[in-house]
Design a protein around this motif. Structure first.
Motif, PDB file in Angstrom:
ATOM      1  N   GLY A   1       0.818  -1.201   0.000  1.00 54.22           N
ATOM      2  CA  GLY A   1       0.000   0.000   0.000  1.00 54.22           C
ATOM      3  C   GLY A   1       0.856   1.257   0.000  1.00 54.22           C
ATOM      4  N   GLN A   2       1.934   1.234   0.777  1.00 58.99           N
ATOM      5  CA  GLN A   2       2.852   2.374   0.813  1.00 58.99           C
ATOM      6  C   GLN A   2       3.493   2.595  -0.554  1.00 58.99           C
ATOM      7  OE1 GLN A   2       6.488   1.822   3.022  1.00 58.99           O
ATOM      8  NE2 GLN A   2       6.603   3.977   3.595  1.00 58.99           N
ATOM      9  N   ALA A   3       3.937   1.509  -1.190  1.00 61.61           N
ATOM     10  CA  ALA A   3       4.570   1.614  -2.510  1.00 61.61           C
ATOM     11  C   ALA A   3       3.600   2.160  -3.551  1.00 61.61           C
ATOM     12  CB  ALA A   3       5.100   0.247  -2.946  1.00 61.61           C
ATOM     13  N   LYS A   4       2.324   1.739  -3.454  1.00 64.06           N
ATOM     14  CA  LYS A   4       1.323   2.261  -4.385  1.00 64.06           C
ATOM     15  C   LYS A   4       1.104   3.746  -4.148  1.00 64.06           C
ATOM     16  CE  LYS A   4      -3.389   1.693  -6.077  1.00 64.06           C
ATOM     17  NZ  LYS A   4      -4.667   0.930  -5.997  1.00 64.06           N
ATOM     18  N   GLY A   5       1.041   4.137  -2.875  1.00 67.19           N
ATOM     19  CA  GLY A   5       0.872   5.555  -2.560  1.00 67.19           C
ATOM     20  C   GLY A   5       2.040   6.399  -3.049  1.00 67.19           C
ATOM     21  N   GLN A   6       3.236   5.820  -3.061  1.00 65.65           N
ATOM     22  CA  GLN A   6       4.435   6.518  -3.559  1.00 65.65           C
ATOM     23  C   GLN A   6       4.531   6.465  -5.081  1.00 65.65           C
ATOM     24  OE1 GLN A   6       7.332   4.199  -1.436  1.00 65.65           O
ATOM     25  NE2 GLN A   6       7.410   5.620   0.314  1.00 65.65           N
ATOM     26  N   ASN A   7       3.649   5.648  -5.693  1.00 66.25           N
ATOM     27  CA  ASN A   7       3.683   5.429  -7.147  1.00 66.25           C
ATOM     28  C   ASN A   7       5.043   4.892  -7.594  1.00 66.25           C
ATOM     29  OD1 ASN A   7       2.210   5.425  -9.558  1.00 66.25           O
ATOM     30  ND2 ASN A   7       3.140   7.356 -10.236  1.00 66.25           N
ATOM     31  N   ARG A   8       5.568   3.951  -6.776  1.00 67.69           N
ATOM     32  CA  ARG A   8       6.877   3.349  -7.039  1.00 67.69           C
ATOM     33  C   ARG A   8       6.693   1.906  -7.494  1.00 67.69           C
ATOM     34  NH1 ARG A   8      11.375   5.253  -4.179  1.00 67.69           N
ATOM     35  NH2 ARG A   8      12.416   3.451  -5.120  1.00 67.69           N
ATOM     36  N   ARG A   9       6.719   1.687  -8.799  1.00 67.76           N
ATOM     37  CA  ARG A   9       6.540   0.340  -9.336  1.00 67.76           C
ATOM     38  C   ARG A   9       7.673  -0.574  -8.907  1.00 67.76           C
ATOM     39  NH1 ARG A   9       6.167  -1.259 -15.793  1.00 67.76           N
ATOM     40  NH2 ARG A   9       6.099  -3.519 -15.491  1.00 67.76           N
ATOM     41  N   ASP A  10       8.886  -0.043  -8.826  1.00 65.54           N
ATOM     42  CA  ASP A  10      10.026  -0.862  -8.423  1.00 65.54           C
ATOM     43  C   ASP A  10       9.877  -1.346  -6.984  1.00 65.54           C
ATOM     44  OD1 ASP A  10      10.268   1.815  -7.574  1.00 65.54           O
ATOM     45  OD2 ASP A  10      12.427   1.601  -7.271  1.00 65.54           O
ATOM     46  N   ARG A  11       9.395  -0.467  -6.097  1.00 65.50           N
ATOM     47  CA  ARG A  11       9.189  -0.876  -4.702  1.00 65.50           C
ATOM     48  C   ARG A  11       8.027  -1.855  -4.587  1.00 65.50           C
ATOM     49  NH1 ARG A  11      13.330  -0.793  -2.344  1.00 65.50           N
ATOM     50  NH2 ARG A  11      12.357  -0.678  -0.285  1.00 65.50           N
ATOM     51  N   LEU A  12       7.019  -1.657  -5.403  1.00 72.10           N
ATOM     52  CA  LEU A  12       5.862  -2.548  -5.399  1.00 72.10           C
ATOM     53  C   LEU A  12       6.298  -3.975  -5.697  1.00 72.10           C
ATOM     54  CD1 LEU A  12       2.747  -2.081  -5.100  1.00 72.10           C
ATOM     55  CD2 LEU A  12       2.621  -2.191  -7.583  1.00 72.10           C
ATOM     56  N   ARG A  13       7.089  -4.126  -6.742  1.00 73.12           N
ATOM     57  CA  ARG A  13       7.557  -5.463  -7.114  1.00 73.12           C
ATOM     58  C   ARG A  13       8.572  -6.005  -6.095  1.00 73.12           C
ATOM     59  NH1 ARG A  13       6.458  -7.334 -12.138  1.00 73.12           N
ATOM     60  NH2 ARG A  13       5.203  -5.972 -13.467  1.00 73.12           N
ATOM     61  N   HIS A  14       9.400  -5.140  -5.559  1.00 70.87           N
ATOM     62  CA  HIS A  14      10.381  -5.568  -4.551  1.00 70.87           C
ATOM     63  C   HIS A  14       9.682  -6.171  -3.341  1.00 70.87           C
ATOM     64  CE1 HIS A  14      13.782  -5.401  -1.734  1.00 70.87           C
ATOM     65  NE2 HIS A  14      12.974  -4.756  -0.899  1.00 70.87           N
ATOM     66  N   TRP A  15       8.691  -5.431  -2.785  1.00 64.67           N
ATOM     67  CA  TRP A  15       8.000  -5.922  -1.595  1.00 64.67           C
ATOM     68  C   TRP A  15       7.141  -7.136  -1.910  1.00 64.67           C
ATOM     69  CZ3 TRP A  15      10.411  -4.724   2.355  1.00 64.67           C
ATOM     70  CH2 TRP A  15      10.869  -3.439   2.638  1.00 64.67           C
ATOM     71  N   PHE A  16       6.594  -7.188  -3.117  1.00 61.70           N
ATOM     72  CA  PHE A  16       5.787  -8.349  -3.522  1.00 61.70           C
ATOM     73  C   PHE A  16       6.608  -9.633  -3.421  1.00 61.70           C
ATOM     74  CE2 PHE A  16       4.393 -11.437  -6.674  1.00 61.70           C
ATOM     75  CZ  PHE A  16       3.018 -11.498  -6.461  1.00 61.70           C
ATOM     76  N   TRP A  17       7.786  -9.633  -4.048  1.00 62.29           N
ATOM     77  CA  TRP A  17       8.602 -10.856  -4.074  1.00 62.29           C
ATOM     78  C   TRP A  17       9.244 -11.154  -2.728  1.00 62.29           C
ATOM     79  CZ3 TRP A  17       7.477 -14.062  -7.615  1.00 62.29           C
ATOM     80  CH2 TRP A  17       7.075 -13.632  -8.878  1.00 62.29           C
ATOM     81  N   LEU A  18       9.612 -10.104  -1.985  1.00 61.48           N
ATOM     82  CA  LEU A  18      10.256 -10.328  -0.691  1.00 61.48           C
ATOM     83  C   LEU A  18       9.266 -10.913   0.326  1.00 61.48           C
ATOM     84  CD1 LEU A  18      12.907 -10.090   0.851  1.00 61.48           C
ATOM     85  CD2 LEU A  18      12.194  -7.827   1.604  1.00 61.48           C
TER      86      LEU A  18
END
Length: 418
Positions: free
Chosen positions: A276-293
């Motif tokens: 949710g935080q990554a989406k709010g930041q509009n950071r696709r790289d963080r979104l995928r990072h947290w998804f896989w981690l």
């Protein structure tokens, strides 16, 4: 969050233990029935926690404090309204309970007394779900853990005073829980208002459009929760056709499922907040990072659970019951529980993904697909397997949820950001 999940049921065992040591078993039966009815209501209302976590996490990622404040206010309005509705629907709830459960007049009187008292805590209990959602969305997991432990400690201390000290038996247990719920709700609201820098008398006004969006989220998650609970209820309902020993064995093994959810839900909560935080930041790289981690850690915990049940499953069964035929029967179905963490962790994880990204419709759709095309056909086709068929159907249900969730994530491009 894993620690707070474990703290709640472990400390709650004291409640049952104190009532269970009263001279008449009817008190324990009344509290068990009453708690079952109350917990079912609160379990269905878990959408308040889920929807709040998702929208707050996104606002937290965008560093939009006013939006977080509004989401908290909107959640409180829903919680208080539903709490008052529960109080008004008390006669209907009691009527429905005794249509499903049989009991003599004495048991009904004690159970009705317990439920009537507990419902006065409904607004507070539902407020606690909203508070927990805000704290998780803001990644304040230590505060959330403290509130869960506070609730149970207050409940335990008042159990001792009211049940043992004042001899209030069932009513004492109910008032202890109600007081714990209100104390925790007040403490939680104070913590959240301070975290969000909300001054007394300067709370933001509710926005109708945002309330409608939250209602839509809540509606979808409620449907999802009802379908899930119906499938789980079949594990007990249909086991009754195979004898009391089978029912008891399933009840023991369902404690394993509770242990699984305690750990894997902790990972799911982290997934909600971080995505949710990554989406709010509009950071696709963080979104995928947290998804896989977070998926990696979900798989690790699932493997640990499977190994734990493989090596110590029979010992755990022995701790829960000492009835020889129940131990033997539970051991017969234990292999399903050894495999279940590896089969089920996907669905817990993807629930966290959906909540963090506020894709409640997909969450609802995947649950309906898993029930209609997974659980029901698997159960229908394996009725000749009796209780093994039920556990097979549950396993298929969990796998189907994971597959449907993964398919919808890819199909609807949930990990893509504009």
């Amino acid at each position: 969050m894993i620690i707070s999940n474990i703290a709640a049921p472990m400390l709650g065992l004291v409640d049952t233990a104190i009532i269970g040591h009263l001279p008449d078993a009817i008190y324990l039966s009344a509290v068990a029935l009453g708690a079952m009815a109350i917990n079912f209501i609160y379990l269905l209302a878990v959408f308040l926690r889920m929807s709040t976590t998702g929208v707050v996490a996104q606002s937290y990622g965008a560093q939009d404090v006013p939006a977080q404040q509004r989401h908290f206010v909107h959640g409180l309005l829903f919680a208080l309204a539903l709490g008052l509705l529960c109080l008004l629907m008390q006669p209907l709830l009691l009527w429905a309970l005794w249509q499903l459960v049989s009991g003599d007049q004495a048991l009904q009187t004690l159970t009705n007394s317990y439920i009537s008292i507990r419902l006065w805590g409904a607004p507070a209990a539902l407020t606690n779900l909203v508070v927990l959602g805000v704290l998780l969305g803001r990644q304040q997991s230590k505060s959330a853990m403290s509130l869960v432990i506070l609730a149970n400690l207050v409940n335990v201390m008042l159990d001792v005073i009211l049940i043992i000290g004042l001899g209030m038996n069932v009513a004492g247990a109910a008032w202890a829980s109600v007081t714990a719920e209100w104390v925790t709700a007040i403490a939680g609201v104070v913590i959240v208002t301070r975290s969000l820098q909300m001054k007394l008398g300067q709370w933001p006004r509710a926005r109708w459009q945002e309330c409608k969006q939250l209602f839509s989220l809540n509606q979808d998650i409620l449907i999802r929760s009802i379908v899930l609970q119906l499938c789980m209820a079949m594990m007990t309902a249909y086991a009754s056709y195979y004898g009391q020993v089978t029912v008891a064995a399933n009840a023991v093994l369902m404690q394993f499922l509770m242990l699984i959810s305690l750990g894997l839900d902790g990972i799911a909560y982290a997934t909600e907040a971080l995505l949710g935080q990554a989406k709010g930041q509009n950071r696709r790289d963080r979104l995928r990072h947290w998804f896989w981690l977070t998926l990696f850690w979900s798989a690790i915990f699932a493997l640990i659970y499977s190994l734990l049940f493989y090596f110590f499953g029979l010992n755990i069964i022995g701790l829960i019951t000492n009835i020889p035929e129940v131990i033997e029967s539970a051991g017969l179905y234990l292999p399903w529980l050894i495999a279940l963490p590896l089969l089920a962790h996907w669905s817990y994880f993807f629930d966290g993904v959906y909540i963090g990204l506020s894709h409640s419709k997909a969450m609802r759709d995947s649950m309906l697909m898993a029930a209609a095309f997974g659980f029901l056909p698997a159960w229908w086709l394996t009725q000749a397997w009796q209780n093994h068929g039920l556990w097979f159907a549950l396993s298929v249900f969990m796998v189907s949820r994971g597959l449907a969730q993964a398919w919808l994530i890819k199909k609807r491009g949930m990990l893509q950001l504009e």
